[in-house]
Design an enzyme around this catalytic site. Structure first.
Site, PDB file in Angstrom:
ATOM      1  N   HIS A  60     -10.999   6.870 -10.312  1.00  0.00           N
ATOM      2  CA  HIS A  60      -9.573   7.379 -10.096  1.00  0.00           C
ATOM      3  C   HIS A  60      -8.900   7.286 -11.352  1.00  0.00           C
ATOM      4  CE1 HIS A  60      -9.058   9.005  -6.207  1.00  0.00           C
ATOM      5  NE2 HIS A  60      -9.619   7.761  -5.408  1.00  0.00           N
ATOM      6  N   PRO A 119      -6.333  -2.115   5.205  1.00  0.00           N
ATOM      7  CA  PRO A 119      -6.694  -1.137   5.999  1.00  0.00           C
ATOM      8  C   PRO A 119      -7.603   0.052   5.173  1.00  0.00           C
ATOM      9  CG  PRO A 119      -4.494  -0.600   5.155  1.00  0.00           C
ATOM     10  CD  PRO A 119      -4.842  -1.837   4.922  1.00  0.00           C
ATOM     11  N   GLU A 164      -9.263  12.983  -4.551  1.00  0.00           N
ATOM     12  CA  GLU A 164     -10.427  12.583  -4.007  1.00  0.00           C
ATOM     13  C   GLU A 164     -11.662  13.259  -3.951  1.00  0.00           C
ATOM     14  OE1 GLU A 164     -10.134   9.572  -3.054  1.00  0.00           O
ATOM     15  OE2 GLU A 164      -8.078   9.269  -2.686  1.00  0.00           O
ATOM     16  N   HIS A 196     -16.078   4.363  -7.294  1.00  0.00           N
ATOM     17  CA  HIS A 196     -14.853   5.326  -6.645  1.00  0.00           C
ATOM     18  C   HIS A 196     -13.334   4.923  -7.263  1.00  0.00           C
ATOM     19  CE1 HIS A 196     -13.359   8.202  -3.633  1.00  0.00           C
ATOM     20  NE2 HIS A 196     -12.104   7.337  -3.731  1.00  0.00           N
ATOM     21  N   GLU A 197     -13.305   3.695  -7.089  1.00  0.00           N
ATOM     22  CA  GLU A 197     -11.557   3.332  -7.358  1.00  0.00           C
ATOM     23  C   GLU A 197     -11.734   3.404  -8.908  1.00  0.00           C
ATOM     24  OE1 GLU A 197      -9.951   3.557  -5.025  1.00  0.00           O
ATOM     25  OE2 GLU A 197     -11.134   3.180  -3.321  1.00  0.00           O
ATOM     26  N   TYR A 215     -12.776  14.921   0.456  1.00  0.00           N
ATOM     27  CA  TYR A 215     -13.368  14.104  -0.219  1.00  0.00           C
ATOM     28  C   TYR A 215     -14.814  14.482  -0.448  1.00  0.00           C
ATOM     29  CZ  TYR A 215     -10.701   9.596   0.412  1.00  0.00           C
ATOM     30  OH  TYR A 215      -9.657   8.771   0.479  1.00  0.00           O
ATOM     31  N   GLY A 236     -10.915   0.924   2.321  1.00  0.00           N
ATOM     32  CA  GLY A 236     -11.798   0.258   1.422  1.00  0.00           C
ATOM     33  C   GLY A 236     -11.320  -0.129   0.099  1.00  0.00           C
ATOM     34  N   GLY A 237     -10.706   0.768  -0.341  1.00  0.00           N
ATOM     35  CA  GLY A 237     -10.149   0.397  -2.044  1.00  0.00           C
ATOM     36  C   GLY A 237      -9.033   1.256  -2.059  1.00  0.00           C
ATOM     37  N   GLN A 276       0.893  -1.069   0.229  1.00  0.00           N
ATOM     38  CA  GLN A 276      -0.030  -0.105  -0.153  1.00  0.00           C
ATOM     39  C   GLN A 276       1.043   1.057   0.043  1.00  0.00           C
ATOM     40  OE1 GLN A 276      -3.230   0.787  -0.297  1.00  0.00           O
ATOM     41  NE2 GLN A 276      -2.561   2.826   0.077  1.00  0.00           N
ATOM     42  N   GLU A 312      -6.757   2.661  -5.564  1.00  0.00           N
ATOM     43  CA  GLU A 312      -6.870   2.784  -7.059  1.00  0.00           C
ATOM     44  C   GLU A 312      -5.590   2.545  -7.879  1.00  0.00           C
ATOM     45  OE1 GLU A 312      -6.893   5.164  -4.858  1.00  0.00           O
ATOM     46  OE2 GLU A 312      -5.958   7.041  -5.757  1.00  0.00           O
ATOM     47  N   ASP A 347      -0.843  10.846   5.856  1.00  0.00           N
ATOM     48  CA  ASP A 347      -1.750   9.759   5.979  1.00  0.00           C
ATOM     49  C   ASP A 347      -2.884  10.515   6.876  1.00  0.00           C
ATOM     50  OD1 ASP A 347      -0.800   7.679   4.850  1.00  0.00           O
ATOM     51  OD2 ASP A 347       0.597   6.972   6.343  1.00  0.00           O
ATOM     52  N   LYS A 406     -11.661   2.257   8.650  1.00  0.00           N
ATOM     53  CA  LYS A 406     -13.136   3.357   8.485  1.00  0.00           C
ATOM     54  C   LYS A 406     -13.937   2.557   9.450  1.00  0.00           C
ATOM     55  CE  LYS A 406     -16.739   4.111   5.723  1.00  0.00           C
ATOM     56  NZ  LYS A 406     -17.363   3.691   4.576  1.00  0.00           N
ATOM     57  N   ARG A 412     -10.191  -2.967   8.263  1.00  0.00           N
ATOM     58  CA  ARG A 412     -10.491  -1.934   7.640  1.00  0.00           C
ATOM     59  C   ARG A 412     -10.570  -0.509   8.435  1.00  0.00           C
ATOM     60  NH1 ARG A 412     -15.690  -0.844   3.675  1.00  0.00           N
ATOM     61  NH2 ARG A 412     -15.353   1.304   3.065  1.00  0.00           N
TER      62      ARG A 412
HETATM   63  N1  BES Z   1      -6.906   6.728  -2.588  1.00  0.00           N
HETATM   64  C1  BES Z   1      -7.737   6.298  -1.378  1.00  0.00           C
HETATM   65  C2  BES Z   1      -7.127   5.373  -0.559  1.00  0.00           C
HETATM   66  C3  BES Z   1      -6.287   5.971   0.391  1.00  0.00           C
HETATM   67  C4  BES Z   1      -6.650   6.820   1.517  1.00  0.00           C
HETATM   68  C5  BES Z   1      -4.911   5.651   0.315  1.00  0.00           C
HETATM   69  C6  BES Z   1      -5.764   7.169   2.347  1.00  0.00           C
HETATM   70  C7  BES Z   1      -3.929   6.152   1.207  1.00  0.00           C
HETATM   71  C8  BES Z   1      -4.322   6.932   2.385  1.00  0.00           C
HETATM   72  C9  BES Z   1      -9.022   5.480  -2.192  1.00  0.00           C
HETATM   73  O1  BES Z   1      -9.321   5.933  -3.333  1.00  0.00           O
HETATM   74  C10 BES Z   1     -10.127   5.932  -1.202  1.00  0.00           C
HETATM   75  O2  BES Z   1     -10.500   6.917  -1.151  1.00  0.00           O
HETATM   76  N2  BES Z   1     -10.848   4.822  -0.528  1.00  0.00           N
HETATM   77  C11 BES Z   1     -11.712   5.185   0.375  1.00  0.00           C
HETATM   78  C12 BES Z   1     -13.104   4.373  -0.493  1.00  0.00           C
HETATM   79  C13 BES Z   1     -14.119   5.493  -0.675  1.00  0.00           C
HETATM   80  C14 BES Z   1     -15.330   5.004  -1.489  1.00  0.00           C
HETATM   81  C15 BES Z   1     -14.103   6.685  -0.013  1.00  0.00           C
HETATM   82  C16 BES Z   1     -11.615   4.248   1.644  1.00  0.00           C
HETATM   83  O3  BES Z   1     -10.767   3.333   1.675  1.00  0.00           O
HETATM   84  O4  BES Z   1     -12.365   4.280   2.569  1.00  0.00           O
HETATM   85 ZN    ZN Z   2     -10.319   7.851  -3.560  1.00  0.00          ZN
END
Ligand code: BES
Ligand code: ZN
Length: 624
Positions: free
Chosen positions: A322, A289, A341, A318-319, A404, A291-292, A161, A294, A396, A580, A578
């Site tokens: 991107h 860690p 985002e 979403h992904e 977002y 959701g997704g 990651q 990209e 981070d 979130k 995960r």
């Molecule tokens: N690019 C992000 C993932 C990410 C976030 C990587 C923070 C590194 C640090 C990915 O596209 C994303 O936004 N994922 C969200 C999903 C979403 C539908 C809002 C997630 O993982 O919750």
């Molecule tokens: Zn994203």
């Protein structure tokens, strides 16, 4: 800013790190300067990297060789500065043109807790540098999983990651989104397992050879370089798409995500051709860690969205989105994260509207808006700007609802002001204009001003645009998302709380996941234990398989001391990594002494299974 000035600034940051002084109080932030990389990108930029990686599951290390091609931007440049973190450099050299390698001089900079360590290399006369290195088992960008942590329980698993600044912990490179490179790779695995990357993945490659070749011919930023190794199988789900997963999840994932091609078509109809040829999904073990993520041509996806009813597939939208916003047009620095985002969240909702209907789109918009409104009071004023000042701060930590959902509200507001047709055409031309470039917030604002604001005068002012980007809070003119479906739920909730209707009279039979989430999220503060018992008796929410609904139910259970749900919550917290889904639960549990002790015991068991990013976040909760 000149790279020397930047180096001075970063050195200053390193010395002031942990002290109360922060450099940015006195210095103005400079757009386009990446404060999270040591790279001297004004002097030299990498154009291609060729990786040769040996994956060692016994020692949790990668023995790597990175052959770098670069080009000088400053003809007088004497050295190249790369980013590293916890890497052991074995040797550095340059090809002598006759098949041999001659050593070049190099040294390491000072270690920084947040940024890692600069690797300073004397530039040879040609345009190639070859670095041989070893990663550490603690590499922040890699998670090594035991068989027990996978679905099969039989084979180990590895995944990377890299976003935001973790590529440097497994590849020495210029770890900044403003540098784009193509890459090729040879991956050798010391077990009969399959390697996949953010590149074209050949389903026919034979595991028994334990060697895989990859080629990413499109130039991408370092945070999109990705690798996973495991007992993976492939199933096609469309003409240019498929899922990669462990066998037990393969069919389930193929069903859940069978609308992927529809999503790609919807994306193309809106903003232009999908530029990456193939689009596959990799289903990761549940400790992932996020959701997704990209990663180009191969989004990394949490298994927690496998709800069985396709109700959480907006994550795929979403992904996939991107592929345009982020992977094609990339934020130049982490300050500009909202360009990735915010645009993606907006675009995601447009894809959802086409594939799953306006109602789903609106419901998800309201849910996200409520999250944003709840989070804003917890954020400092400066963290509420779309263009973030992250100096001295780990990127981070920049992933709040601001880039977002405030980002998306900004674009909703523009769409509303100019009308969909005009705005869509503008976005499409924006992606086309900046394709395969990394851009700053200011590049976007200038483009917006020239191509939308000036062409349609008196619609919105530049001042209003700047307020969205450089001020805290949500401007009063924002278009607040709304849906009748949730108004109906508000009414039902009122009647139910008044005892005008009974629990089993709630018309939940046809409720979507989003309606359940809204219903539970919006229980009043004085909600209590008895009502929890009644809901659970009627709907068995403690055993619900949908991970998003379970999450909200557990939050309510903690708040109302509904102990009956705790044993299932314990399993949930141990199984899922995960952030979130688990961080809010730990936070809520830590608020009360008794629950805190319980949560600490659960965490002790769960922690070894979590990704280091989740560990860092949750450690902080219990340090307080
Ligand atoms: N690019 C992000 C993932 C990410 C976030 C990587 C923070 C590194 C640090 C990915 O596209 C994303 O936004 N994922 C969200 C999903 C979403 C539908 C809002 C997630 O993982 O919750
Ligand atoms: Zn994203």
């Amino acid at each position: 800013m000149k790279s020397t000035t930047k180096l001075l600034f970063l050195t200053f940051l390193i010395f002031s790190y942990g002290c109360s002084t922060t450099a940015h109080k006195t210095n103005k932030i400079v757009a386009g300067v990446d404060y999270h990389s040591f790279a001297n990108t004004d002097d030299v930029v990498i154009t291609h990297i060729n990786l040769n990686l040996s994956i060692d599951f016994d020692n949790h290390t990668i023995h790597g060789r990175n052959a770098i091609q670069y080009k000088l931007k400053n003809p007088n440049a004497k050295e190249m500065i790369l980013d590293t973190r916890d890497l052991t450099i074995i040797s550095i050299g340059t090809p002598n043109g006759r098949g041999g390698i001659i050593p070049v001089k190099w040294h390491m900079g000072q270690k920084d807790k947040m940024l890692g360590q600069a690797l300073i290399i004397d530039l040879p006369k040609n345009d190639r540098i070859i670095i041989e290195y070893l990663t550490s088992p603690e590499s922040t960008g890699l998670q090594w999983l035991t068989p027990q942590q996978t679905s099969s329980k039989k084979y180990p698993f590895l995944y990377s990651q890299s976003e935001a600044i973790h590529a440097r912990s497994w590849i020495p490179l210029q770890d900044t989104p403003q540098v784009r490179q193509t890459y090729s790779a040879t991956i050798k695995v010391n077990k009969n397992l399959r390697a996949v990357m953010s590149a074209y993945n050949n389903p026919k490659a034979d595991e028994r050879f334990r060697t895989y070749y990859f080629d990413m011919p499109q130039a991408i930023p370092s945070y999109l370089i990705a690798l996973a190794v495991g007992k993976l199988e492939y199933k096609a789900i469309g003409p240019r798409s498929g899922v990669w997963a462990e066998k037990v999840l393969l069919d389930k994932a193929a069903y859940e995500f069978e609308d992927t091609e529809k999503m790609i078509k919807a994306g193309e109809a809106l903003y232009g051709k999908y530029d990456w040829e193939t689009y596959d999904l990799l289903i990761l073990p549940s400790s992932f860690p996020f959701g997704g993520m990209e990663n180009p041509r191969l989004s990394f996806i949490t298994p927690t969205v496998l709800a069985g009813d396709k109700s959480l597939v907006s994550l795929i939208a979403h992904e996939l989105a991107h592929s345009w916003s982020g992977n094609l047009v990339t934020n130049a620095t982490w300050r500009d994260l909202w360009l990735n985002e915010g645009f993606t969240t907006y675009f995601e909702s447009r894809i959802t509207e086409v594939v799953n209907g306006k109602e789903t789109k609106d419901m998800e918009a309201v849910l996200a808006y409520q999250d944003l409104i709840a989070e804003i009071p917890e954020l400092s004023k400066k963290d509420q700007h779309l263009a973030l000042d992250l100096r001295g701060q780990d990127p981070d930590d920049a992933f709040t609802e601001i880039p977002y959902t405030k980002g998306r509200l900004f674009l909703d507001w523009l769409e509303n002001a100019f009308g969909r047709e005009v705005f869509d055409e503008f976005i499409k031309s924006y992606f086309h204009h900046f394709a395969f470039q990394s851009i700053t917030t200011e590049n976007f604002v200038n483009y917006l001003n020239d191509n939308l604001l000036k062409k349609h005068p008196k619609t919105v002012s530049l001042k209003q645009v700047k307020q969205w980007i450089y001020s805290p809070g949500i401007p009063k003119t924002a278009v607040i998302p709304h849906t009748q479906v949730f108004t109906a739920i508000d009414n039902l909730t009122k009647q139910w709380l008044n005892k005008d209707i009974k629990t089993n009279e709630l018309p939940t039979k046809n409720w979507s996941t989003q309606e359940w989430l809204y219903f539970l999220n919006n229980m009043p503060k004085e909600f209590n234990y008895d009502k929890m018992v009644e809901l659970d008796k009627t709907y068995d929410l403690t055993h619900i398989k949908n991970t998003e609904i379970a999450h909200v139910w557990y939050l309510l259970s903690i708040r109302n001391n509904y102990q009956q749900a705790f044993e299932n919550m314990r399993h949930y917290l141990i199984e899922i990594g995960r952030r979130k889904l688990i961080v809010p639960l730990y936070t809520e549990l830590a608020n009360n002494d008794k629950n805190r002790a319980w949560a600490q015991r659960v965490y002790q068991i769960a922690r070894p299974g979590y990704h280091s990013l989740a560990q860092v976040t949750i450690d902080k909760i219990f340090e307080k």
